[in-house]
Motif scaffolding. Structure first.
Motif, mmCIF file in Angstrom:
data_model
loop_
_atom_site.group_PDB
_atom_site.id
_atom_site.type_symbol
_atom_site.label_atom_id
_atom_site.label_comp_id
_atom_site.label_asym_id
_atom_site.label_seq_id
_atom_site.Cartn_x
_atom_site.Cartn_y
_atom_site.Cartn_z
ATOM 1 N N UNK A 148 6.436 6.024 -4.570
ATOM 2 C CA UNK A 148 6.763 4.896 -3.697
ATOM 3 C C UNK A 148 7.568 3.860 -4.469
ATOM 4 N N UNK A 149 7.176 3.585 -5.718
ATOM 5 C CA UNK A 149 7.973 2.678 -6.570
ATOM 6 C C UNK A 149 9.412 3.172 -6.652
ATOM 7 N N UNK A 150 9.549 4.450 -6.881
ATOM 8 C CA UNK A 150 10.878 5.046 -7.034
ATOM 9 C C UNK A 150 11.706 4.860 -5.767
ATOM 10 N N UNK A 151 11.104 5.180 -4.612
ATOM 11 C CA UNK A 151 11.844 5.080 -3.348
ATOM 12 C C UNK A 151 12.196 3.630 -3.027
ATOM 13 N N UNK A 168 0.845 -1.189 0.000
ATOM 14 C CA UNK A 168 0.000 0.000 0.000
ATOM 15 C C UNK A 168 0.886 1.246 0.000
ATOM 16 N N UNK A 169 0.435 2.268 -0.697
ATOM 17 C CA UNK A 169 1.145 3.553 -0.675
ATOM 18 C C UNK A 169 0.131 4.628 -0.334
ATOM 19 N N UNK A 170 0.231 5.122 0.891
ATOM 20 C CA UNK A 170 -0.645 6.224 1.304
ATOM 21 C C UNK A 170 0.254 7.430 1.523
ATOM 22 N N UNK A 216 7.497 4.805 1.498
ATOM 23 C CA UNK A 216 7.677 3.414 1.108
ATOM 24 C C UNK A 216 6.343 2.672 1.194
ATOM 25 N N UNK A 217 6.373 1.420 0.717
ATOM 26 C CA UNK A 217 5.164 0.598 0.763
ATOM 27 C C UNK A 217 4.831 0.224 2.209
ATOM 28 N N UNK A 218 3.550 0.039 2.477
ATOM 29 C CA UNK A 218 3.076 -0.283 3.814
ATOM 30 C C UNK A 218 2.201 -1.536 3.788
ATOM 31 N N UNK A 219 2.042 -2.127 4.980
ATOM 32 C CA UNK A 219 1.102 -3.228 5.173
ATOM 33 C C UNK A 219 -0.204 -2.632 5.699
ATOM 34 N N UNK A 220 -1.321 -3.047 5.124
ATOM 35 C CA UNK A 220 -2.625 -2.620 5.622
ATOM 36 C C UNK A 220 -3.211 -3.719 6.499
ATOM 37 N N UNK A 221 -3.789 -3.324 7.645
ATOM 38 C CA UNK A 221 -4.391 -4.291 8.555
ATOM 39 C C UNK A 221 -5.683 -3.729 9.133
ATOM 40 N N UNK A 222 -6.590 -4.659 9.527
ATOM 41 C CA UNK A 222 -7.800 -4.213 10.199
ATOM 42 C C UNK A 222 -7.693 -4.418 11.712
ATOM 43 N N UNK A 255 11.419 14.989 -18.968
ATOM 44 C CA UNK A 255 11.655 13.579 -19.272
ATOM 45 C C UNK A 255 10.788 12.719 -18.353
ATOM 46 N N UNK A 256 10.555 11.464 -18.742
ATOM 47 C CA UNK A 256 9.831 10.518 -17.902
ATOM 48 C C UNK A 256 10.794 9.444 -17.413
ATOM 49 N N UNK A 257 10.871 9.255 -16.103
ATOM 50 C CA UNK A 257 11.674 8.176 -15.535
ATOM 51 C C UNK A 257 10.836 6.902 -15.585
ATOM 52 N N UNK A 258 11.321 5.905 -16.328
ATOM 53 C CA UNK A 258 10.564 4.677 -16.555
ATOM 54 C C UNK A 258 11.001 3.570 -15.609
ATOM 55 N N UNK A 259 12.312 3.464 -15.343
ATOM 56 C CA UNK A 259 12.795 2.406 -14.462
ATOM 57 C C UNK A 259 14.097 2.816 -13.815
ATOM 58 N N UNK A 260 14.336 2.248 -12.631
ATOM 59 C CA UNK A 260 15.591 2.384 -11.906
ATOM 60 C C UNK A 260 16.184 0.992 -11.821
ATOM 61 N N UNK A 261 17.295 0.755 -12.538
ATOM 62 C CA UNK A 261 17.807 -0.602 -12.634
ATOM 63 C C UNK A 261 16.749 -1.479 -13.263
ATOM 64 N N UNK A 262 16.506 -2.651 -12.715
ATOM 65 C CA UNK A 262 15.485 -3.540 -13.290
ATOM 66 C C UNK A 262 14.066 -3.218 -12.843
ATOM 67 N N UNK A 263 13.909 -2.265 -11.938
ATOM 68 C CA UNK A 263 12.592 -1.996 -11.332
ATOM 69 C C UNK A 263 11.842 -0.910 -12.100
#
Length: 838
Positions: free
Chosen positions: A302-305, A174-176, A180-186, A288-296
């Motif tokens: 959040x993808x970028x970070x 999750x990215x709020x 960075x990415x997060x875990x969502x929980x109830x 310019x548009x950044x498409x990938x960093x290395x293989x990612x």
């Protein structure tokens, strides 16, 4: 420099505002997760690794709150090493002082923050302990949506430490409002759960709880920092003492789809490239548009970070860029992102949570009063000079206020009583807070050396108010107690309230160590901080000008002024080039004999190179001088300008300037997180660009330089007079549809002759001429000195379409540069008549 992780979700501003750090969050719905038989065993295994953290918050905005013994902050932590290393959220301890850690068995330790990383919202706290139970971390590949999890923490109150809530993993990646990415929980995550453990049913930590979503009708929507990010940060803390983040030098923007949460079909747009950055050296350009960093692949920030955190500074990485219609790969040698170091200091009061331990009395040394200080008394709002202060009972049974104001000692007892009640009648009904609606008791109490006026009354249906007034050495001390109705009717409590009031004394014993001094009065410097992180000190007698947004400050006699301007640094701009532009702009306003500009002096401000420029200018009477301090930091340009009368250039002024130079600082953490690019208007301004002004009623139009300002006559709503102003001069057009040309000329002749008769220094010439393509006109040329300011003025009177126009062109000698004269002449030459509407 490169602010790659700053992102404004404008369309979702209201939504993201609801994501709150959980130490600040209000009550939330409880979890409805089913508890199974295995959970108690898992909790018993894990809870020794979870600790509660409490401390005193530090708020620069209100130092009074720091002294409040009941103003405490708390959160949760997870033990990661048996010798007392604890991981928690950065927001829990960043502004926390006097940290205390309590383990699950109730043992208390003093602690201190050793490392803080705000971008990941993780920090380390160290306590002096051995034999603790460190947590076991799960593998990120073993975390699955739908599995049962439990959150352990300290919700709502410190008394509820090591509380457990149960739920499931509601979502991954999750990215709020996170880098960075997060875990969502109830699993219910409430205020104080920040920094606590989210565990699986093996008793392993899968994440560190960090935030929840709170809104009406929303239940059980919490988030945790996943274990791989936690281990990434902990590894950097261990190896480097900080998180070493690579630096490209790009400011990136997400696509519309990414902003609203849809799968994005494009990369990240390059909104800004820092000059001399790795990205600039590699040829990456704006748009310019950044498409990938290395293989990612990267389509969100959040993808970028997540992608860039796999690398270290000085490593090479392939960055794929879409430029135009093609995708190219550029090899970039990464730099290192620089971040402001966070510093921690204990309060001067010591390491106790209760800074008032041992204090049984409270008072103000400046205003000379003191009284008892019960443990439940909480100091609240206090005025800037300390002449008024409010207290409240921790249980909410009463409130107390003390106010000091200037008053004559000659005020008689009945006059003092009348002043406290607003008159002298038995019943009053005021709307002001704290004024009784019904008087129950009124008397003048002759008690020792401190007699006082006493008023007791009801405050509507809420409770009762007792007001006491003391006259002492030209001041009136008003002590007012508000008591709730239930507490007032309790005789025991009423006796304690009276005891508190009776303890008030018009004295302050500085040698009494049990007496807490709350005086805030000071004649020292005051520190100001603005939304751009800029801070500096000024004498306490200076005032901020609120109507200018806090960017202007004045000395007590208004003779000296400080102005602050912050703008963004455009790509490729330099400090020297910026200062040269400002110098040229200043010199263009005045002829040489009316201005002075010194050579820029190099110095250091806020840890970066800066330039100081001394200048002065005059219109012919008094010289106004000043110093401008210029520096560039973190993509922003800062100019701090001190203005003063030149005759005041004495030692005190130099001391003021030195105070500014030595205290100017920029704290990136104090910047408004929503700041974006702020254009320096001077970079775009063309002094010769004109705009059209039309006066439909009086049928004329003009081309006016855009840098001039216009002033409509407030005496004539029909705008018969219109003035266009600039520094040291103006052009005014008066239109009269009643007077004839001959009448206007006769009046002008008489006025000019009268002015010359009244003052032999007044010189003018009058002549007949033609203007504006053949219009007959009367022309007057005036040279005069008023208030020691020499000026030239040209007046034209002409008539067309039954309207008589008088154009006045005035310019002080001090600003009679070729450029200014040309602009004024061109503006008048642009005068054209409009056709009458049919």
């Amino acid at each position: 420099m490169g602010n790659w992780n700053v992102f404004k979700k404008k369309g979702f501003a209201a939504l993201l505002a609801a994501f709150m750090i959980v130490t600040w969050q209000g009550p939330a719905p409880a979890s409805a997760a089913e508890v199974n038989a295995e959970i108690p065993k898992v909790i018993e295994k894990t809870t020794p690794s979870v600790v509660a953290i409490i401390g005193k918050p530090s708020y620069d905005a209100d130092k009074a709150l720091e002294k409040n013994r009941f103003n405490l902050a708390h959160g949760t932590g997870v033990i990661v090493a048996s010798d007392g290393v604890i991981v928690t959220n950065a927001h829990v301890v960043k502004d926390m002082k006097n940290i205390v850690v309590v383990t699950s068995d109730g043992t208390t330790y003093n602690g201190h923050a050793t490392n803080v990383d705000e971008e990941s919202d993780l920090a380390l706290v160290k306590i002096e302990a051995t034999g603790l139970s460190p947590a076991t971390f799960a593998s990120s590949s073993d975390i699955h949506v739908g599995e049962t999890v439990a959150a352990i923490g300290t919700p709502i109150s410190f008394a509820l430490r090591n509380s457990v809530t149960v739920g499931i993993v509601s979502g991954l990646d999750r990215s709020v409002s996170s880098q960075y990415q997060l875990i969502q929980t109830d699993a219910a995550i409430n205020p104080g759960n920040s920094g606590g453990a989210l565990i699986n049913m093996k008793g392993e930590v899968i994440g560190i709880n960090t935030m929840k979503y709170a809104d009406f009708g929303v239940e059980n929507l919490g988030f945790a920092i996943p274990v791989d990010t936690v281990q990434y940060v902990l590894k950097h803390f261990q190896l480097y003492g900080k998180v070493k983040r690579p630096y490209l030098g790009l400011e990136l923007e997400e696509s519309w789809e990414a902003v609203v949460g849809l799968p994005s079909s494009t990369g990240l747009r390059v909104a800004y490239v820092d000059p001399d950055s790795p990205a600039a050296a590699a040829g990456i350009e704006q748009d310019d548009l950044v498409v990938s960093i290395g293989p990612s692949k990267v389509k969100t920030l959040v993808d970028y970070n997540e992608a860039i955190k796999k690398y270290l500074p000085d490593e090479k990485v392939d960055v794929s860029i879409q430029s135009g219609g093609s995708v190219v790969t550029k090899s970039v040698t990464l730099g290192e992102a620089l971040h402001t170091e966070t510093k921690w200091t204990q309060q001067a009061d010591g390491e106790d949570l209760d800074a008032d331990r041992g204090k049984t009395k409270i008072g103000d040394s400046h205003f000379g009063w003191s009284m008892k200080y019960p443990a439940g008394l909480v100091k609240g709002r206090q005025s800037e000079d300390g002449d008024s202060v409010n207290f409240a009972d921790a249980k909410g049974e009463f409130s107390l206020s003390i106010q000091v104001e200037t008053e004559s000692d000659e005020l008689s007892p009945p006059a003092l009583l009348a002043k406290l009640t607003g008159g002298g009648e038995d019943e009053y009904d005021y709307d002001d807070y704290g004024t009784p609606s019904t008087i129950l008791e009124r008397q003048y109490v002759k008690r020792g050396e401190a007699p006082f006026a006493k008023i007791v009354g009801r405050s509507g249906d809420d409770g009762y108010i007792q007001t006491r007034g003391y006259l002492h050495e030209g001041k009136l001390y008003t002590v007012q107690l508000f008591v709730s109705k239930d507490a007032y009717n309790n005789n025991f409590k009423q006796n304690s309230f009276n005891d508190l009031l009776d303890s008030f004394k018009l004295a302050f014993n500085a040698k009494d160590e049990s007496l807490r001094d709350i005086s805030v009065y000071s004649d020292e410097n005051t520190t100001y901080t603005n939304e751009y992180g800029l801070s500096f000190d000024l004498p306490s007698t200076w005032q901020r000008a609120g109507y200018t947004g806090g960017s202007t400050f004045f000395s007590d006699d208004c003779s000296q002024m400080l102005q602050v301007e912050v703008t963004s640094a455009s790509s490729g701009d330099t400090l020297a080039a910026w200062v040269q532009r400002e110098r040229e702009q200043f010199e263009a306003q005045y002829v040489p004999e009316y201005r002075k500009v010194e050579k820029p002096e190099e110095l250091t401000l806020a840890g970066v190179p800066a330039l100081k420029v001394a200048f002065a200018a005059s219109l012919g009477n008094k010289w106004k001088a000043g110093y401008s301090l210029f520096f560039m930091k973190d993509k922003y340009k800062y100019e701090v300008q001190l203005n003063y009368p030149q005759e005041e250039a004495d030692a005190d002024l130099q001391e003021l300037l030195q105070t500014l130079v030595s205290t100017i600082d920029v704290d990136k953490n104090s910047m408004d997180p929503e700041l974006g690019f702020i254009q320096d208007l001077d970079e775009l301004m063309d002094p010769d660009r004109t705009v059209t002004y039309k006066n439909a009623k009086y049928k004329y139009a003009l081309q006016i330089p855009e840098i001039w300002t216009s002033s409509k006559s407030y005496d004539n709503k029909d705008q018969a007079r219109q003035s266009f102003l600039f520094t040291g001069g103006y052009m005014t057009i008066d239109a009269d549809n009643q007077a004839s040309y001959e009448e206007a000329v006769k009046d002008a002749d008489d006025e000019q002759k009268k002015s010359q008769e009244n003052d032999s220094e007044y010189r003018y010439t009058g002549s007949e001429t033609t203007i504006l393509g053949g219009l007959k006109a009367k022309k007057y040329e005036i040279n005069y000195v008023t208030s020691k300011i020499p000026y030239q003025e040209t007046v034209y009177i002409f008539n067309q379409n039954q309207i008589t126009y008088t154009a006045t062109l005035r310019m002080d000698e001090a600003v009679s540069t070729e450029a200014n004269e040309a602009r004024l002449a061109k503006a008048f030459a642009s005068f054209r008549l409009l056709e009458a509407s049919k």
